[in-house]
Design a protein around this motif. Structure first.
Motif, PDB file in Angstrom:
ATOM      1  N   UNK A  76     -12.433  -7.145  -0.028  1.00 47.16           N
ATOM      2  CA  UNK A  76     -10.652  -7.380  -0.082  1.00 47.16           C
ATOM      3  C   UNK A  76     -10.098  -5.981  -0.418  1.00 47.16           C
ATOM      4  N   UNK A  77     -10.689  -5.012  -1.019  1.00 50.19           N
ATOM      5  CA  UNK A  77     -10.047  -3.642  -1.207  1.00 50.19           C
ATOM      6  C   UNK A  77     -10.085  -3.060  -0.091  1.00 50.19           C
ATOM      7  N   UNK A  78     -11.092  -2.899   0.787  1.00 52.62           N
ATOM      8  CA  UNK A  78     -10.922  -2.480   2.317  1.00 52.62           C
ATOM      9  C   UNK A  78      -9.978  -3.216   3.087  1.00 52.62           C
ATOM     10  N   UNK A  79      -9.872  -4.340   2.973  1.00 56.64           N
ATOM     11  CA  UNK A  79      -8.972  -5.104   3.899  1.00 56.64           C
ATOM     12  C   UNK A  79      -7.609  -4.456   3.629  1.00 56.64           C
ATOM     13  N   UNK A  80      -7.342  -4.489   2.224  1.00 54.79           N
ATOM     14  CA  UNK A  80      -5.981  -4.017   1.946  1.00 54.79           C
ATOM     15  C   UNK A  80      -5.813  -2.631   2.139  1.00 54.79           C
ATOM     16  N   UNK A  81      -6.843  -1.898   2.218  1.00 56.58           N
ATOM     17  CA  UNK A  81      -6.636  -0.355   2.641  1.00 56.58           C
ATOM     18  C   UNK A  81      -6.238  -0.133   3.681  1.00 56.58           C
ATOM     19  N   UNK A  82      -6.372  -1.207   4.699  1.00 52.44           N
ATOM     20  CA  UNK A  82      -6.186  -1.130   6.367  1.00 52.44           C
ATOM     21  C   UNK A  82      -4.682  -1.180   6.475  1.00 52.44           C
ATOM     22  N   UNK A  83      -3.931  -1.800   5.540  1.00 49.91           N
ATOM     23  CA  UNK A  83      -2.404  -2.057   5.593  1.00 49.91           C
ATOM     24  C   UNK A  83      -1.763  -0.709   5.685  1.00 49.91           C
ATOM     25  N   UNK A  84      -2.482   0.326   4.634  1.00 53.74           N
ATOM     26  CA  UNK A  84      -1.866   1.676   4.150  1.00 53.74           C
ATOM     27  C   UNK A  84      -2.291   2.666   5.549  1.00 53.74           C
ATOM     28  N   UNK A  85      -3.730   2.384   5.903  1.00 56.73           N
ATOM     29  CA  UNK A  85      -4.198   3.204   6.979  1.00 56.73           C
ATOM     30  C   UNK A  85      -3.133   2.881   8.237  1.00 56.73           C
ATOM     31  N   UNK A  86      -3.026   1.762   8.815  1.00 54.05           N
ATOM     32  CA  UNK A  86      -2.531   1.542   9.720  1.00 54.05           C
ATOM     33  C   UNK A  86      -0.739   1.733   9.803  1.00 54.05           C
ATOM     34  N   UNK A 145       0.140  -9.915   0.380  1.00 51.83           N
ATOM     35  CA  UNK A 145       0.634  -9.321   1.392  1.00 51.83           C
ATOM     36  C   UNK A 145       0.085  -7.987   1.987  1.00 51.83           C
ATOM     37  N   UNK A 146      -0.313  -7.188   1.067  1.00 47.46           N
ATOM     38  CA  UNK A 146      -0.968  -6.008   1.523  1.00 47.46           C
ATOM     39  C   UNK A 146      -2.402  -6.283   2.224  1.00 47.46           C
ATOM     40  N   UNK A 147      -2.910  -7.125   1.725  1.00 41.94           N
ATOM     41  CA  UNK A 147      -4.326  -7.901   2.271  1.00 41.94           C
ATOM     42  C   UNK A 147      -4.093  -8.522   3.843  1.00 41.94           C
ATOM     43  N   UNK A 148      -3.089  -9.304   3.741  1.00 42.94           N
ATOM     44  CA  UNK A 148      -2.580  -9.702   5.120  1.00 42.94           C
ATOM     45  C   UNK A 148      -2.087  -8.622   6.280  1.00 42.94           C
ATOM     46  N   UNK A 149      -1.499  -7.818   5.647  1.00 38.41           N
ATOM     47  CA  UNK A 149      -1.406  -6.401   6.878  1.00 38.41           C
ATOM     48  C   UNK A 149      -2.499  -5.934   7.177  1.00 38.41           C
ATOM     49  N   UNK A 150      -3.241  -5.954   6.198  1.00 40.03           N
ATOM     50  CA  UNK A 150      -4.561  -5.301   6.631  1.00 40.03           C
ATOM     51  C   UNK A 150      -5.405  -5.923   7.610  1.00 40.03           C
ATOM     52  N   UNK A 197      10.211   7.883   5.022  1.00 45.42           N
ATOM     53  CA  UNK A 197       9.354   7.108   5.706  1.00 45.42           C
ATOM     54  C   UNK A 197       8.553   6.270   4.725  1.00 45.42           C
ATOM     55  N   UNK A 198       7.989   7.169   3.482  1.00 48.11           N
ATOM     56  CA  UNK A 198       7.340   6.428   2.500  1.00 48.11           C
ATOM     57  C   UNK A 198       8.023   5.363   1.810  1.00 48.11           C
ATOM     58  N   UNK A 199       9.408   5.685   1.345  1.00 48.73           N
ATOM     59  CA  UNK A 199      10.370   4.841   0.914  1.00 48.73           C
ATOM     60  C   UNK A 199      10.390   3.466   1.541  1.00 48.73           C
ATOM     61  N   UNK A 200      10.631   3.839   3.046  1.00 47.44           N
ATOM     62  CA  UNK A 200      10.745   2.559   4.025  1.00 47.44           C
ATOM     63  C   UNK A 200       9.404   1.820   3.967  1.00 47.44           C
ATOM     64  N   UNK A 201       8.340   2.523   3.794  1.00 46.03           N
ATOM     65  CA  UNK A 201       7.055   1.498   3.907  1.00 46.03           C
ATOM     66  C   UNK A 201       6.997   0.601   2.794  1.00 46.03           C
ATOM     67  N   UNK A 202       7.462   1.075   1.469  1.00 44.04           N
ATOM     68  CA  UNK A 202       7.251   0.137   0.286  1.00 44.04           C
ATOM     69  C   UNK A 202       8.290  -0.656   0.387  1.00 44.04           C
ATOM     70  N   UNK A 203       9.798  -0.323   1.105  1.00 39.00           N
ATOM     71  CA  UNK A 203      10.754  -1.324   1.060  1.00 39.00           C
ATOM     72  C   UNK A 203      10.328  -2.487   2.107  1.00 39.00           C
ATOM     73  N   UNK A 204       9.392  -2.061   3.112  1.00 38.10           N
ATOM     74  CA  UNK A 204       8.977  -3.166   4.064  1.00 38.10           C
ATOM     75  C   UNK A 204       7.875  -4.197   3.403  1.00 38.10           C
TER      76      UNK A 204
END
Length: 375
Positions: free
Chosen positions: A33-43, A309-314, A6-13
């Motif tokens: 921005x750092x908080x917005x970016x973190x939202x991508x990983x939290x979600x 990309x990380x920030x946009x996902x956040x 699942x972790x590998x798949x997240x980074x592949x995505x």
């Protein structure tokens, strides 16, 4: 196997989304921005928590990672903690962003509520329509007066998981319980801002802490007496968010500190593997708090959290949070009977699941969230 896949798949995505310019048309040039970016990983980890539940039971295994599961430290705790850590830090973000309103002499409570309604309600109601549509299309959902009344209660955040003969939690994983707690936060801020206008900051600090304890108490009562799931413990995140706001000037020295970045990454990772059983949750809270205090200083963890990309996902994380359960429920129905879980099927399913969720979330962000959201 499932955790690694699942972790590998997240980074592949993430890599695929970066290569196809997922961030196009998503405005992410404001806020921390750092908080917005973190939202991508939290979600992302909240979504993984629910997809891993399905993958774990795919070969007929019984799900054991419930409230009675107790391994003090180990990889197995990831199955439940990936969702719990995500929600906890989301609450820290809310506390960080909104408690400052109480100290702003120009704060307009009416305008704040208006913005929150426009930010939360349209997408939330759209998710309700999708749940009902899922019930009509895939399940034997019966439209009647009882179902209509229960759907109205659900839409107003006072319902449970039942809409007629439909269990909404079986479709969206019951994620809306966190929004009930969020509305308690907003209500407390409005009350405090109006009541404490003439008081000094020390008095305001005291009442903010008291209000957090009150929210914790109300959430505990909801857990005991209400017929829907609520975990009161993540409300502690409001306190960390408040502390991060109060210390924001002092924490700014951590912005470009590489050692702080390493500490934040370590604390974030370790929080997934400590048991969340009963009061051991406090350890998860402490490690997550250290992580958040560091990223709230605009420390982007070696530029990782500022990746476009990380920030946009956040930026689209609210839609990801609301819709990932629905996407999961649909994808499960296309899994052929007898499919066996292995490394390939685990990674393939997780990648398809996360990419599908991301693209649907981007669409709803552009055509629903962004249309109503007032910055």
């Amino acid at each position: 196997m499932i955790i690694l896949c699942s972790i590998i798949s997240l980074f592949i995505s993430f890599f695929i989304l970066h290569r196809i310019n997922f961030s196009n048309k998503i405005n992410n040039n404001y806020g921390v921005i750092s908080i917005t970016g973190s939202r991508a990983f939290l979600a992302g980890f909240v979504a993984l928590c629910h997809s891993n539940h399905f993958l774990y039971t795919m070969n007929g295994n019984k799900w054991i990672f419930d409230k009675d599961h107790k391994i003090y430290f180990g990889l197995d705790n990831f199955y439940s903690n990936s969702g719990k850590v995500g929600v906890l830090i989301f609450f820290m973000i809310s506390g960080f962003l909104f408690y400052r309103c109480i100290y702003n002499p120009n704060f307009n409570a009416k305008e704040m509520i208006k913005k929150r309604v426009l930010r939360i309600i349209p997408m939330y109601w759209f998710s309700l329509l999708l749940i009902i549509a899922f019930g009509l299309f895939f399940l034997d959902f019966k439209l009647n007066l009882i179902a209509f009344i229960q759907s109205i209660k659900w839409a107003l955040f006072i319902g449970n998981y039942k809409i007629g003969n439909l269990s909404t939690a079986d479709i969206n994983q019951g994620v809306e319980w966190t929004l009930k707690i969020e509305w308690l936060l907003y209500l407390s801020i409005v009350i405090l801002s109006i009541s404490l206008k003439k008081f000094n900051n020390k008095i305001k600090d005291l009442f903010v802490i008291v209000s957090i304890l009150l929210i914790l108490s109300i959430a505990t009562l909801m857990r005991i007496y209400c017929d829907f799931y609520v975990d009161p413990r993540p409300t502690l995140g409001f306190f960390t968010g408040f502390v991060a706001f109060k210390l924001s000037d002092k924490l700014s020295i951590l912005k470009n500190n590489n050692i702080a970045s390493i500490i934040a990454i370590f604390c974030f990772i370790i929080s997934f593997f400590i048991t969340s059983n009963t009061f051991y949750y406090i350890l998860i809270f402490l490690f997550s708090s250290i992580f958040f205090l560091i990223i709230s200083s605009v420390n982007n963890l070696f530029t990782f959290l500022s990746n476009k990309t990380i920030v946009s996902l956040g930026e689209v994380s609210y839609s990801i949070y609301l819709l990932h359960g629905l996407v999961l429920s649909i994808l499960i129905r296309f899994i052929p009977d007898g499919t066996q879980l292995n490394y390939f099927t685990c990674i393939a399913f997780s990648v398809v699941f996360f990419l599908s969720t991301a693209f649907i979330a981007k669409t709803t962000y552009l055509f629903i969230e962004k249309k109503f959201y007032i910055k």
